[in-house]
Scaffold this motif. Structure first.
Motif, mmCIF file in Angstrom:
data_model
loop_
_atom_site.group_PDB
_atom_site.id
_atom_site.type_symbol
_atom_site.label_atom_id
_atom_site.label_comp_id
_atom_site.label_asym_id
_atom_site.label_seq_id
_atom_site.Cartn_x
_atom_site.Cartn_y
_atom_site.Cartn_z
ATOM 1 N N SER A 64 -0.646 30.474 -9.722
ATOM 2 C CA SER A 64 -0.579 30.339 -8.367
ATOM 3 C C SER A 64 -0.015 31.355 -7.494
ATOM 4 C CB SER A 64 -0.121 28.855 -8.065
ATOM 5 O OG SER A 64 -0.007 28.836 -6.545
ATOM 6 N N VAL A 65 1.311 31.731 -7.951
ATOM 7 C CA VAL A 65 2.052 32.731 -7.105
ATOM 8 C C VAL A 65 1.352 34.045 -7.326
ATOM 9 C CG1 VAL A 65 4.371 33.595 -6.829
ATOM 10 C CG2 VAL A 65 3.981 31.186 -7.043
ATOM 11 N N GLY A 66 1.188 34.360 -8.729
ATOM 12 C CA GLY A 66 0.598 35.591 -8.776
ATOM 13 C C GLY A 66 -0.629 36.071 -7.981
ATOM 14 N N GLY A 67 -1.739 34.691 -7.976
ATOM 15 C CA GLY A 67 -2.703 35.022 -7.090
ATOM 16 C C GLY A 67 -2.402 35.273 -5.614
ATOM 17 N N LEU A 68 -1.264 34.665 -5.203
ATOM 18 C CA LEU A 68 -0.752 34.935 -3.936
ATOM 19 C C LEU A 68 -0.149 36.464 -3.959
ATOM 20 C CD1 LEU A 68 0.080 33.994 -1.015
ATOM 21 C CD2 LEU A 68 2.250 33.396 -2.190
ATOM 22 N N LEU A 69 0.585 36.709 -4.844
ATOM 23 C CA LEU A 69 1.006 38.168 -4.772
ATOM 24 C C LEU A 69 0.082 39.466 -4.802
ATOM 25 C CD1 LEU A 69 4.649 37.753 -6.698
ATOM 26 C CD2 LEU A 69 4.109 37.659 -4.004
ATOM 27 N N SER A 70 -1.020 38.943 -5.925
ATOM 28 C CA SER A 70 -1.838 39.897 -6.178
ATOM 29 C C SER A 70 -2.917 40.113 -5.022
ATOM 30 C CB SER A 70 -2.946 39.666 -7.266
ATOM 31 O OG SER A 70 -3.481 38.397 -6.998
ATOM 32 N N ALA A 78 1.992 41.718 -10.280
ATOM 33 C CA ALA A 78 2.173 40.513 -9.283
ATOM 34 C C ALA A 78 2.342 39.398 -10.082
ATOM 35 C CB ALA A 78 0.852 40.488 -8.500
ATOM 36 N N TYR A 79 1.565 39.312 -11.363
ATOM 37 C CA TYR A 79 2.062 38.009 -12.093
ATOM 38 C C TYR A 79 3.390 38.269 -12.980
ATOM 39 C CZ TYR A 79 -2.850 36.309 -11.358
ATOM 40 O OH TYR A 79 -3.990 35.731 -10.599
ATOM 41 N N GLY A 80 3.611 39.428 -13.077
ATOM 42 C CA GLY A 80 4.946 39.360 -13.732
ATOM 43 C C GLY A 80 5.911 38.929 -12.861
ATOM 44 N N ALA A 84 8.966 34.957 -12.592
ATOM 45 C CA ALA A 84 10.164 34.703 -12.252
ATOM 46 C C ALA A 84 10.523 33.600 -11.631
ATOM 47 C CB ALA A 84 10.920 36.159 -11.571
ATOM 48 N N PHE A 85 9.709 33.060 -10.674
ATOM 49 C CA PHE A 85 9.929 31.735 -10.049
ATOM 50 C C PHE A 85 10.515 30.658 -10.735
ATOM 51 C CE2 PHE A 85 7.920 34.628 -6.803
ATOM 52 C CZ PHE A 85 8.477 34.165 -5.460
#
Length: 289
Positions: A64-70, A78-80, A84-85
């Motif tokens: 989810s967060v990786g899709g947001l940051l990408s 982004a997925y890396g 960390a979250f």
């Protein structure tokens, strides 16, 4: 009562032709089987299931967060970064586990874990809002909250807080051990500083181009130099120093007798210095003198 068979051995006498020897005899023995500890079994199963939920939570939050940051950076970093979250509050839980016998020490990682969890939930919900699926984002954010809540309960069950007197005793033991560990580094630092000071002092005393390195005249020195006895070369143990430094110091002070140099080296450098090593350094310094 259930039993199980185990094989044991014992020494027994065995006689052949009138000669007796002690030999091993194997025999079976029935021993009772203790009842299954269902409490431990259930706790182990719950802990294993909670560990499995951690993997599910990491996968969901990272996706989810990786899709947001990408949306603004390359997918790999982004997925890396998204990883960390969840790892942040999981690491805090690990520290809380290590401090399960000390309520005071476990308080800080517990609070930090809650803060990291809140950030992870906000990030997951923000991804749902940007994708025009806020309800799904909120539901996805609760995944981390559920896993964190389950692990909080599991940790509370594993935790065994100590009473006040026992906790004070443990704190004093930790303080003593920590002080001894700290003194190792302090002694090493002091030894290094003293060695540097002694090296500087030795260099100043033996430097030929410094007039202040020469010994001052004593007030008791006779006016007529012929009446004064020939002074012996003065050396001071400035250690710690190496064998080479000690030989150099002796040669620069006017000592050339190998036995005298050896005694000086064993005094200020290495009590077990070998004559061969001292002679080798002495010959080398004589050649360069």
């Amino acid at each position: 009562m259930k039993t199980r068979t185990i094989q044991r051995t014992r020494l027994v006498p065995h006689t052949i032709d009138g000669k007796t020897e002690m030999v091993l005899d194997r025999y079976d023995e029935q021993i009772p089987i203790p009842p299954r500890d269902w409490d431990r079994t259930v706790l182990t199963a719950v802990t294993a299931a909670a560990g499995l939920l951690l993997l599910v939570c990491i996968g969901w939050t990272t996706a989810s967060v990786g899709g947001l940051l990408s949306r603004v950076v390359h997918p790999i970093p982004a997925y890396g970064a998204a990883l960390a979250f969840d790892l942040a509050w999981m690491m805090c839980m690990a520290l809380e586990w290590l401090a399960r016998y000390d309520t005071r020490r476990a308080a800080l990682p517990r609070k930090a874990g809650h803060a990291a969890l809140a950030l992870a939930m906000v990030a997951v919900a923000a991804h749902g809002w940007i994708e025009a699926a806020l309800i799904i984002g909120i539901i996805g954010a609760t995944v981390s909250a559920i896993v964190k809540g389950i692990w909080t309960v599991v940790l509370r069950h594993h935790a065994k807080p100590l009473d006040s007197k026992t906790q004070q005793w443990v704190d004093r033991q930790r303080a003593d051990a920590g002080g001894q560990l700290a003194m190792v580094a302090v002694r090493r630092e002091l030894a290094r500083a003293h060695a540097q000071v002694h090296a500087e002092e030795a260099a100043l005393r033996t430097s030929p181009d410094r007039p202040d390195a020469l010994p001052e005249a004593s007030p008791e020195t006779p006016e007529n130099p012929a009446e004064a006895p020939e002074p012996a070369p003065a050396l001071s143990a400035v250690g710690p120093m190496t064998i080479a430094d000690a030989v150099r110091n002796a040669v620069s002070s006017g000592i050339t007798d190998p036995d005298a140099v050896l005694r000086y080296v064993r005094t200020v450098a290495d009590a077990n210095a070998k004559p061969a090593s001292v002679d080798r350094y002495l010959r080398a310094f004589r050649k360069t003198a």
